[in-house]
Design an enzyme around this catalytic site. Structure first.
Site, PDB file in Angstrom:
ATOM      1  N   VAL A  70       0.855  -1.180   0.000  1.00 35.84           N
ATOM      2  CA  VAL A  70       0.000   0.000   0.000  1.00 35.84           C
ATOM      3  C   VAL A  70       0.893   1.231   0.000  1.00 35.84           C
ATOM      4  O   VAL A  70       1.810   1.334   0.821  1.00 35.84           O
ATOM      5  CB  VAL A  70      -0.897  -0.003   1.269  1.00 35.84           C
ATOM      6  CG1 VAL A  70      -1.724   1.266   1.340  1.00 35.84           C
ATOM      7  CG2 VAL A  70      -1.793  -1.233   1.294  1.00 35.84           C
ATOM      8  N   CYS A  71       0.661   2.157  -0.914  1.00 35.67           N
ATOM      9  CA  CYS A  71       1.507   3.362  -1.000  1.00 35.67           C
ATOM     10  C   CYS A  71       1.354   4.208   0.257  1.00 35.67           C
ATOM     11  O   CYS A  71       0.235   4.577   0.638  1.00 35.67           O
ATOM     12  CB  CYS A  71       1.127   4.194  -2.212  1.00 35.67           C
ATOM     13  SG  CYS A  71       1.910   5.827  -2.192  1.00 35.67           S
ATOM     14  N   VAL A  72       2.464   4.560   0.870  1.00 37.44           N
ATOM     15  CA  VAL A  72       2.416   5.269   2.157  1.00 37.44           C
ATOM     16  C   VAL A  72       1.791   6.653   2.028  1.00 37.44           C
ATOM     17  O   VAL A  72       0.964   7.045   2.862  1.00 37.44           O
ATOM     18  CB  VAL A  72       3.820   5.334   2.816  1.00 37.44           C
ATOM     19  CG1 VAL A  72       4.820   6.098   1.962  1.00 37.44           C
ATOM     20  CG2 VAL A  72       3.730   5.948   4.205  1.00 37.44           C
ATOM     21  N   ALA A 109      -1.852   6.320   1.416  1.00 34.01           N
ATOM     22  CA  ALA A 109      -2.482   5.712   2.594  1.00 34.01           C
ATOM     23  C   ALA A 109      -2.647   6.728   3.722  1.00 34.01           C
ATOM     24  O   ALA A 109      -3.692   6.775   4.379  1.00 34.01           O
ATOM     25  CB  ALA A 109      -1.652   4.524   3.072  1.00 34.01           C
TER      26      ALA A 109
END
Lengths: 100, 135, 130
Positions: free
Chosen positions: C77-79, C82
């Site tokens: 999941v892209c930080v 997110a």
């Protein structure tokens, strides 16, 4: 090259853009709402029928079925494939352009 | 860079109504650190991303359009804009931000990053890529 | 063949999560490798374990977690995406002084570099989104 289109041609220009930029010999796979572009007798059918002279057009069967579209409603020349066929198209083409 | 892949970021969304353009630009800027062969294409409503004079102040949203000016510093200096998309929208190149980059192999000469290409040229460019990401 | 897949839309709003899942299952059953699945834009919402769909509907998040544990998938999941949307793991929760985390099993939070790396390392990169 494999192109995928996931939008209805009635709400988005994705299919038109894809067909205008896809080179002759490309594979074009219609998925999700993109499968509405495969309907025979629609306002966009001639666009697809013309494109079939230069590219191969496929429609994803589970997405057709989910929308109540059977094979006999499709523009002649469009090939129906399942997810296994989708995977094969992604293998045989060395690159993929998903028109999102 | 012989083993570098050719990445093209194809921008087809207008800048403000959805998040795709700004989050797409983040991918381009982060991706620039990977020393791949990178270019961008602006097609359809994507050409609106490069419109001059964007001012989001009264919408309460952040204006990220100045970030396009940083692309040259990240060596992302080939921005292909489809001529037909501009014309369909009543725009010309003069409506776009004057984006430039400095060519270190040419005494840091300032050169334009935006290249107006027609549909057939863009089709050829797409075909040359290894990885295509749409925003 | 080594595939990576990018998922750009949230579950239950857009078919992208379902399409990506079905594609990955078909690729795995044909003997292909999935190098990474990268979640971006609203796609990060695929990674919250607080999701509670009605019992007669598919559980998109659990479905990812189960597939990941079965096939050792790398779900990233892209930080940045997110954080904007409130998807946090224990580390991020601590760093940002949040009262809890919500990352689902099998997912990890990492940077956009993971997407670029997936493009470099994989034979094919497919994107499912809007």
């Amino acid at each position: 090259m494999l192109h995928t289109v996931n939008k209805s041609p009635f709400e988005s220009s994705s299919l038109k853009t894809c067909l205008s930029l896809a080179r002759s010999g490309s594979d074009v796979l219609l998925i999700e709402d993109g499968v509405y572009g495969a309907l025979a007798g629609s306002a966009h059918a001639s666009l697809v029928a013309e494109a079939l002279e230069a590219v191969r057009v496929y429609a994803l069967e589970p997405d057709l079925k989910a929308r109540g579209l059977s094979g006999d409603r499709l523009i002649p020349g469009i090939e129906v494939v399942g997810y296994d066929g989708f995977v094969d198209l992604a293998c045989t083409n060395d690159k993929i352009q998903n028109w999102l | 860079m012989s083993n570098a892949k050719k990445f093209m970021y194809i921008n087809r969304h207008a800048p403000c109504g959805t998040v795709y353009a700004v989050e797409g630009l983040e991918v381009v800027l982060i991706g620039a650190a990977f020393e791949q062969d990178v270019c961008m294409a602006f097609v359809g409503d994507g050409v609106f991303q490069l419109k001059q004079d964007q001012d989001t102040a009264d919408t309460g949203m952040k204006n990220f359009s100045p970030a396009y000016r940083a692309l040259g510093d990240y060596e992302v200096n080939r921005l292909y804009v489809e001529r037909e998309s501009l014309e369909e929208r009543g725009l010309t190149e003069d409506d776009l931000m004057p984006l430039t980059w400095e060519d270190e192999d040419d005494d840091w000469a300032e050169k334009p990053s935006i290249h107006i290409v027609d549909r057939a040229q863009l089709s050829d460019l797409i075909e040359e890529q290894d990885i295509l990401l749409n925003f | 063949m080594k595939f990576s897949v990018m998922v750009n839309e949230g579950p239950y709003t857009h078919q992208a999560s379902d399409s990506a899942y079905q594609f990955i299952r078909a690729a795995l059953s044909a003997g292909h490798e999935i190098f990474r699945v990268f979640f971006y834009h609203d796609g990060v919402n695929n990674g919250t374990r607080l999701t509670t769909p009605p019992q007669d509907d598919r559980h998109i998040v659990n479905r990812w977690s189960e597939l990941a544990s079965e096939h050792d998938l790398d779900l990233v999941v892209c930080v940045a995406a997110a954080q904007r949307r409130g998807i946090v793991d224990p580390d991020e929760a601590k760093r940002n002084s949040k009262d809890g985390d919500n990352i689902a099993p099998g997912f990890r939070i990492s940077g956009l570099g993971q997407l670029i790396e997936a493009g470099i390392e994989s034979d094919r990169l497919l994107v499912f989104g809007d």
